[in-house]
Design a protein around this motif. Structure first.
Motif: not given
Length: 251
Positions: A192-214
């Motif tokens: 049921s959560g997959k309907m907002n999957r794109a919104d969640r992924l975009e929430g962690i794709m910004g400049e302060d997002g997941i790629t900043n994990c060291g």
């Protein structure tokens, strides 16, 4: 009857009168009792706020609520480690016991910090499933048992902040942190959560997002609920790459 004096508990508290005041240490000593936890000691000091030098002082302040390591609100740094003060037993701690507020959040007063940025991050990643009648959810979907167990682990997060306190990347606004990423994983795994999957992924794709994990992996060691945070980061990193690539191809 023993002639020995009663044992005491020595506690050093890093204090602050208000957000604009400097921090300072104050020492306290209270009678020892078996099975005391940190909150019991703080309540004892609060009842009679006299420091070790015998000077009357202001009662120390801190947050507490459930008292059974479920709500996460009583988290503070105890002898250098972020943990819940309700489950920290005096008998297991070296003295003097040093209590400090968490350093990664704005310090309001004494041991109280403002953790609202954690909840702002949860709003940003849409950390809930819509149940307002907007969607036809249909019958409850069946899930693979392995997925159910993985989701259960993420659902145990109590937004305590231990993972963020331990993370060397989490400082100011430069990284959303493992706590929010794990909640993206929790809700994106649910049918049921997959309907907002794109919104969640975009929430962690910004400049302060997941790629900043060291990849320090301090978070998974610090988590009191043993949540597999590094797995969530790995899985969501893969998901964001695919999502970004598909978005680029569609564009």
């Amino acid at each position: 009857m023993s002639s020995h004096p009663p044992k005491t508990v020595e506690i050093h508290i890093r204090r602050r009168a208000n957000p604009d005041s400097p921090q300072y240490w104050e020492q306290f000593e209270i009678p020892y009792r078996p099975n005391l936890n940190i909150i019991s000691c703080l309540m004892e000091i609060q009842k009679n706020p006299v420091n070790k030098a015998g000077e009357r002082t202001t009662p120390p302040v801190w947050h507490m609520n459930c008292l059974e390591q479920v709500c996460g609100i009583c988290t503070m740094i105890i002898n250098g480690r972020a943990r819940q003060s309700c489950s920290a037993l005096i008998d297991n701690l070296d003295q003097p016991i040093k209590l400090e507020p968490m350093s990664k959040f704005p310090n309001i007063r004494d041991l109280i910090v403002d953790r609202s940025q954690m909840f702002d991050h949860l709003r940003r990643v849409h950390a809930w499933i819509e149940l307002d009648g907007t969607y036809d959810l249909g019958p409850g979907p069946r899930m693979d048992q392995d997925d159910v167990m993985e989701r259960y682990a993420y659902s145990r997060c109590m937004t305590c902040g231990c993972c963020l306190e331990a993370c060397p990347q989490y400082e100011g606004d430069n990284y959303i942190g493992p706590q929010a990423i794990a909640q993206v994983r929790l809700f994106n795994m649910h049918p049921s959560g997959k309907m907002n999957r794109a919104d969640r992924l975009e929430g962690i794709m910004g400049e302060d997002g997941i790629t900043n994990c060291g990849n320090a992996q301090n978070c998974v060691k610090a988590c009191p609920m043993n949540i597999p945070l590094t797995r969530a980061i790995y899985e969501e990193n893969r998901e964001t790459v695919i999502h970004g690539l598909l978005g680029w191809l569609k564009g």
